[in-house]
Design a protein around this motif. Structure first.
Motif, short mmCIF file in Angstrom:
data_model
loop_
_atom_site.label_atom_id
_atom_site.label_comp_id
_atom_site.label_asym_id
_atom_site.label_seq_id
_atom_site.Cartn_x
_atom_site.Cartn_y
_atom_site.Cartn_z
N PHE A 1 0.78 -1.20 -0.16
CA PHE A 1 -0.06 0.12 0.09
C PHE A 1 0.95 1.32 -0.13
CE2 PHE A 1 0.62 -0.99 4.20
CZ PHE A 1 0.87 -0.04 5.14
N LEU B 1 1.02 4.38 -2.60
CA LEU B 1 0.96 5.44 -2.37
C LEU B 1 2.14 6.39 -3.09
CD1 LEU B 1 0.08 5.47 1.33
CD2 LEU B 1 -1.45 6.40 -0.31
N GLY C 1 -5.04 -11.56 -1.42
CA GLY C 1 -4.79 -10.53 -0.22
C GLY C 1 -4.42 -8.91 -0.34
N VAL D 1 -6.11 -4.59 -0.46
CA VAL D 1 -5.25 -3.47 -0.25
C VAL D 1 -5.49 -2.38 -1.25
CG1 VAL D 1 -3.20 -2.30 0.51
CG2 VAL D 1 -3.95 -4.41 1.64
N ILE E 1 -8.74 -0.93 -2.16
CA ILE E 1 -9.07 0.38 -1.30
C ILE E 1 -8.40 1.42 -1.82
CG2 ILE E 1 -8.76 1.20 1.11
CD1 ILE E 1 -11.05 -0.93 0.93
N VAL F 1 -14.07 -5.07 3.07
CA VAL F 1 -13.70 -4.05 4.23
C VAL F 1 -14.83 -3.46 4.52
CG1 VAL F 1 -12.27 -2.25 4.52
CG2 VAL F 1 -11.32 -3.99 3.32
N ILE G 1 -17.14 -5.21 6.95
CA ILE G 1 -16.34 -5.47 8.38
C ILE G 1 -16.78 -4.13 9.09
CG2 ILE G 1 -14.22 -5.28 9.72
CD1 ILE G 1 -13.17 -7.02 7.54
N PHE G 2 -16.45 -2.85 8.38
CA PHE G 2 -16.90 -1.81 9.12
C PHE G 2 -18.44 -1.87 9.47
CE2 PHE G 2 -12.81 -0.23 7.44
CZ PHE G 2 -12.30 -0.04 8.71
N ILE H 1 -19.16 -10.82 4.98
CA ILE H 1 -18.04 -11.25 5.20
C ILE H 1 -17.68 -12.85 5.09
CG2 ILE H 1 -16.34 -11.32 7.01
CD1 ILE H 1 -17.74 -9.18 8.24
N PHE I 1 -3.74 -13.33 4.72
CA PHE I 1 -4.16 -11.78 4.99
C PHE I 1 -5.92 -12.00 4.89
CE2 PHE I 1 -5.26 -7.67 3.28
CZ PHE I 1 -4.13 -6.92 3.99
N ILE J 1 -8.38 -10.53 8.27
CA ILE J 1 -9.21 -9.93 7.83
C ILE J 1 -10.63 -10.54 8.25
CG2 ILE J 1 -10.80 -8.94 5.89
CD1 ILE J 1 -8.66 -8.18 4.44
N GLY K 1 -12.67 -8.83 11.06
CA GLY K 1 -13.89 -8.54 10.71
C GLY K 1 -15.01 -8.84 11.77
N PRO L 1 -12.73 -4.73 14.51
CA PRO L 1 -11.20 -3.87 14.54
C PRO L 1 -10.76 -3.39 15.78
CG PRO L 1 -12.95 -2.66 13.18
CD PRO L 1 -13.78 -3.61 14.18
N SER M 1 0.80 -3.77 9.43
CA SER M 1 0.48 -2.48 9.11
C SER M 1 -0.44 -2.39 8.05
CB SER M 1 2.02 -2.01 8.65
OG SER M 1 2.62 -2.82 7.56
N SER M 2 -0.65 -3.53 7.22
CA SER M 2 -1.54 -3.42 6.26
C SER M 2 -2.81 -3.41 6.76
CB SER M 2 -1.37 -4.54 5.14
OG SER M 2 -0.37 -4.56 4.66
N TYR N 1 -3.50 -0.08 8.05
CA TYR N 1 -3.76 0.79 7.31
C TYR N 1 -5.20 0.66 6.78
CZ TYR N 1 -3.85 3.34 2.69
OH TYR N 1 -4.18 4.17 1.94
N LEU N 2 -5.78 -0.53 6.89
CA LEU N 2 -7.37 -0.69 6.26
C LEU N 2 -8.25 -0.18 7.26
CD1 LEU N 2 -7.16 -3.95 4.31
CD2 LEU N 2 -7.11 -1.78 3.33
N GLY N 3 -7.54 0.01 8.56
CA GLY N 3 -8.50 0.45 9.75
C GLY N 3 -8.81 -0.76 10.64
N LEU N 4 -8.18 -1.84 10.45
CA LEU N 4 -8.70 -2.85 10.98
C LEU N 4 -7.65 -3.27 12.28
CD1 LEU N 4 -9.70 -5.36 7.97
CD2 LEU N 4 -11.09 -3.83 9.62
N GLY O 1 1.37 1.62 10.62
CA GLY O 1 0.39 1.37 9.39
C GLY O 1 -0.96 2.49 9.78
N LEU P 1 -0.26 6.00 8.54
CA LEU P 1 -0.33 6.02 7.13
C LEU P 1 -1.90 6.27 7.03
CD1 LEU P 1 2.28 3.45 6.02
CD2 LEU P 1 2.03 5.93 5.50
N ARG Q 1 -3.63 9.69 5.10
CA ARG Q 1 -4.09 9.67 3.81
C ARG Q 1 -4.81 10.95 3.53
NH1 ARG Q 1 -4.48 8.51 -1.08
NH2 ARG Q 1 -5.70 6.99 -1.89
#
Lengths: 352, 314, 286
Positions: B148, B152, B247, B251, B254, B266, B269-270, B277, C134, C138, C142, C146, C222-223, C226-229, C239, C242, C246
């Motif tokens: 990621f 960036l 996987g 990333v 997103i 993702v 999940i939120f 999921i 990964f 997740i 999930g 998180p 860190s990934s 970064y996704l917020g998890l 992470g 970062l 963003r």
């Protein structure tokens, strides 16, 4: 014999096989050849083959004998330019028909491999790529050297498979793993002879096979060699095979040739202690086997770093052996590198 | 061959079964009440009656094994339930997003192979020379750089500074470049080393020497004799690395705002959208097992000896 | 506890016995030691409070007070990175230790004793292996929600299985060998055979696997952060930093460059060491 006429087809290079012209000259001449392994910084590290000389005439069969690690196979690999990258020819010449092979480009060398010098390997399983049918591999080899159609190539391959006494059609469509060791080695023989090369290098071609099969294969090799008059370099540690079939012999120890000459001469009158011991250590079927075979003393592969390589194991070694003995001729067609040679000759004469 | 397919299909069933228990169990263990989150999302007044209704609609008032049985029954008919958020069937939602993820992964694979093949071959031909050292350094960087972050940095350089490539979105070819390269580079770095190792091993085989001794041209040695054998380890690892690919795709989706399966997961999940999921995890698992099945089958095409061995024993 | 001591002492001895480290691995080792030192004395080094927001000085360029500048809340980026290394390294060490302590005993038991334990473990492994690490992480993050703790749990759940597999494979091939049979004939208890005879065999493969995994774990954590998890703001995890930065990335890229660099350097040093160990200990298969 009739079939052989079919194969005097035009060659890709203008190197026509005029045997009458070359007959008198040696076909292959190796002068002062040394091979070394390369160390870290490309510097010469260990000398594995030390200043060897020999020649082969057309139609001659030369046997090289010696224990494993004596440099036989390395010499053979150097001939066709297939030394592993970590090894290098450091001095000397390899001349085929007077042409220096060590100066050839990789492309010229490729044209020569198979076409002028063929190679038969010890490991019959490694002679063919496992996932390609035998027939296709032979056609591929043919078409690498000659411009012929696939159909013609197939015909030729089938004829040659027949020549080496294989069920041609069946073998043609087989994968290597479907054949027996003997069959594979015959196919390898066909692949080698197909081009009627000047020289066939047979690197322990039968070591991995059983006794009967190996006799058959070697007989076939001799038969076809006579028919097409090509030279053979037979590498073996089976002294019986070599004595029975070759015209001349070179005995190697520790990267040096210690004795060479006509097979008959050497059989009758070996001079170098190592050759003598080799001959004595071999069970001879025509005689009653003695209770205990003679064993060559010392550890196999024990090589003296200076002077005569065999000195550490030699029963007759003396002070002078720490200096490298020169190759000297004994009689018309025998050469030996041993300080004790003079004494030996006298000794043999006296005792006989 | 058939027996292998049968064996692998059986394994597929077992894997799906374990995955189903796993995802179902996790869902039950999950903290928080999905009923509340659905009702909250509708922003209505939440009453006891409302809750009880929804609970029985969703079947949450029944014992766990009955719930599992029902869920499993639906699964066989590709009914993965409905998304709490969108109210659409999970299967339909996934099928809408699948092409986007497939587009991304195909692009990544293309980039990966077009970098790793030449690099691997060159470094196998000249081991420990400078091309090999460069590919080794690249491999180390590729394995150490967070994808990621690489993405960036690439966005910063190409989209913001140089302004030659778009920074997000999908559809055009230009929009494909950054996402596929970001993930493709990391994977290619690892792959080039594997291809190198495979080729070096093949070049040391006796039959390569034998082919050379027959005077076969060098390009044929490489492409016909050595490469096929080198493919075996490469394909094996390809199957295993499906995971990093999928996987990584999450990333990347997103990062570049691609509405694929990964970003769906993702988002889910939120939002605590458990059926989504669940569906995502199951679909990914099945996909990986199927790819590995295909990898196994491709061995047969490459090496006839395997066919012989397997069929001979049956 | 004896088992744990035995494992770590043997690991230490294996590493100490190694000679002629390749220069790249040495470079990695020096890098890592430096990073660990910085982490340890971090609180003494930092010029500012990593949590203290100062909206007046938000998004300022590097200066003497703020070596790497400040973020969108006016917090010192440098201080946050230094303190963030505690989170990243701490989590990683905790995770890898847990993974090893779970994976090895199960692998040993499953391989040496076999039977029903073994078949259950292997079926579980088959199921888990189909799911990309990964994705599994997740999924777990999930379902459990998180947070950093859940992230750690999910990475442990994902990772232990590969250690169990490796250990089980080695034990299966070793347990029929003469020396193990001889030990059994000699009256050794199962416990003694496992700790005295089998454990030393698995040290070097596990060591190689673990060093290479440390890098992967840092990347996964860190990934996911970064996704917020993973780590949640305002925690100074790299992470998460970062992820935080963003929105300001276009105007103020420094926000992204430094934490990413930090991750890259730590992972790189682990991979350098891992590669060196692999070449040295000859575990080509991993």
């Amino acid at each position: 014999m009739t079939i052989s006429v079919d194969f005097t087809q035009p060659l890709t290079n203008d190197y026509v096989k005029e045997e009458t012209f070359f007959q008198s000259l040696p076909l292959l001449e190796i002068k002062n050849l040394s091979i070394s392994s390369l160390g870290e910084n490309k510097k010469e590290d260990i000398k594995l083959v030390k200043n060897i000389n020999f020649t082969i005439k057309s139609g001659e069969m030369l046997g090289i004998v010696g224990e494993s690690g004596s440099g036989k196979s390395l010499t053979a690999c150097a001939l066709v330019g297939l030394l592993p990258k970590s090894l290098k020819v450091t001095e000397g010449q390899i001349k085929l028909h007077g042409r220096e092979l060590l100066n050839l480009s990789e492309k010229e060398m490729r044209r020569l491999r198979g076409n002028e010098i063929a190679y038969i390997f010890q490991n019959y399983q490694g002679s063919f790529t496992p996932f390609i049918k035998i027939g296709n591999q032979l056609i591929e080899a043919l078409r690498s050297h000659r411009k012929i159609s696939k159909l013609d190539a197939k015909k030729k391959v089938l004829i040659w498979l027949e020549r080496v006494k294989l069920p041609a059609n069946q073998v043609f469509t087989s994968y290597p793993y479907q054949l027996s060791g003997g069959q594979l080695q015959r196919a390898a023989l066909a692949a080698a002879l197909m081009f009627q090369p000047f020289l066939i290098v047979a690197d322990e071609p039968t070591t991995a096979l059983d006794v009967l099969t190996s006799e058959n294969i070697l007989d076939l090799l001799v038969e076809l060699q006579k028919e097409y008059n090509c030279a053979v370099l037979l590498i073996s540690h089976n002294l019986n095979h070599v004595l029975k079939r070759t015209d001349s012999i070179a005995v190697m120890y520790g990267g040096q040739i210690v004795e060479r000459g006509l097979t008959n001469e050497i059989r009758k009158n070996p001079i170098h202690p190592y050759t003598k011991l080799l001959l004595q250590a071999r069970p001879v079927l025509s005689r009653v086997v003695p209770e205990k075979l003679v064993v060559i003393p010392g550890e196999p592969g024990l090589v003296a770093e200076q002077g005569c390589a065999f000195a550490l194991r030699c029963p007759k070694s003396f002070k002078k052996c720490s200096i490298l003995p020169k190759m000297q001729s004994v009689g018309d067609s025998q050469w030996v590198a041993c300080h004790a040679a003079d004494l030996e000759a006298d000794y043999t004469n006296a005792s006989s | 061959m058939l027996s292998l397919v049968r064996k692998r299909l059986l394994q597929l069933v077992i894997v799906v079964f374990i995955l189903s228990i796993f995802t179902f169990g996790l869902m039950k263990l999950a903290p928080g009440d999905p009923v509340m989150s659905i009702l909250n999302a509708d922003e209505m007044m939440v009453t006891e009656a409302n809750q009880a209704n929804l609970r029985s609609d969703l079947g949450f008032d029944q014992p766990v094994y009955v719930q599992y049985g029902k869920w499993m029954h639906g699964l066989l008919k590709l009914d993965l339930g409905t998304s709490y958020m969108s109210g659409k069937p999970v299967w339909n939602e996934m099928m809408e997003r699948l092409p986007i993820t497939l587009q991304l992964t195909t692009g990544v694979l293309l980039v990966m192979f077009s970098i790793s093949l030449p690099l691997g071959i060159i470094s196998a031909r000249y081991p420990r020379k400078w091309p090999d050292q460069i590919s080794r350094i690249l491999a180390l960087i590729g394995a150490s750089i967070p994808s990621f972050w690489l993405g960036l940095m690439l966005i910063y350089l190409f989209a913001l500074k140089l302004q030659i490539l778009p920074s997000n979105g999908m559809g055009s070819f230009a929009q494909m470049i950054l996402p596929t390269f970001t993930l493709g580079f990391s994977l290619a770095a690892v792959y080039s080393r594997l291809i190198r190792a495979g080729l070096i091993e093949c070049f040391s085989k006796d039959y390569i020497q034998a082919g050379r001794a027959r005077g076969v041209k060098e390009w044929r040695i490489l492409w016909v004799h050595a490469f096929r054998a080198a493919l075996l380890p490469v394909i094996t690892v390809f199957g295993l690395s499906m995971g990093s690919l999928l996987g990584g795709a999450v990333v990347i989706e997103i990062l570049f705002s691609w509405p694929g399966l990964g970003s769906m997961a993702v988002d889910a999940i939120f939002n605590r959208d458990y059926p989504v999921i669940q569906g995502y995890v199951l679909l990914t698992g099945v996909f990986v097992v199927v790819v590995n099945l295909l990898v196994d089958l491709s061995y047969y095409l490459i090496d006839p000896r395997i066919k012989q061995g397997k069929e001979g024993s049956n | 506890m004896r088992f744990v001591y035995a494992f770590f002492i043997k690991t230490y001895l294996t590493v100490m016995k190694m000679k002629n480290w390749p220069p790249t691995a040495l470079l990695g080792l020096i890098l890592l030691i430096t990073i660990v030192l910085i982490t340890a004395i971090g609180p003494l080094l930092i010029p500012n409070d990593p949590y203290m927001a100062n909206m007046a000085e938000r998004l300022s360029s590097p200066s003497l007070t703020y070596p790497f500048g400040t973020d969108h809340m006016g917090r010192c980026i440098f201080s946050r990175i230094v303190i963030g290394s505690q989170a990243t390294l701490g989590i990683t060490v905790l995770v890898i230790t847990t993974v090893i302590l779970i994976g090895i005993p199960i692998g040993l038991v499953s391989g040496y004793i076999g039977g029903r334990v073994d078949s259950i473990v292997m079926r579980l492994a088959d199921g888990l292996i189909a799911l990309p690490e990964f994705i599994l992480a997740i999924a777990i993050a999930g379902f459990l929600g998180p947070s950093l703790t859940n992230l750690m749990i999910s990475v442990v759940l994902v990772k232990w299985i590969s250690y169990t597999r490796v250990v089980r494979g080695i034990v299966l091939s070793e347990r029929e060998k003469e020396y193990v049979l001889a030990a059994r004939v000699g009256g050794c208890t199962t416990w003694r055979i496992i700790t005295r005879h089998l454990l030393p065999q698995i040290i070097s493969p596990v060591l190689v696997l673990a060093t290479l995994d440390v890098g992967k774990i840092i990347l996964i954590i860190s990934s996911l952060s970064y996704l917020g998890l993973g780590a949640q703001p305002p925690a100074p995890e790299w992470g998460a930093m970062l992820s935080d930065g963003r929105p300001y990335f276009q105007t103020f890229p420094e926000l992204m460059i430094y934490p990413g660099m930090a991750i890259f350097i730590v992972v790189l040093s682990c991979n350098l060491i891992g590669e060196g160990l692999r070449d040295k200990l000859g575990e080509k298969s991993i």
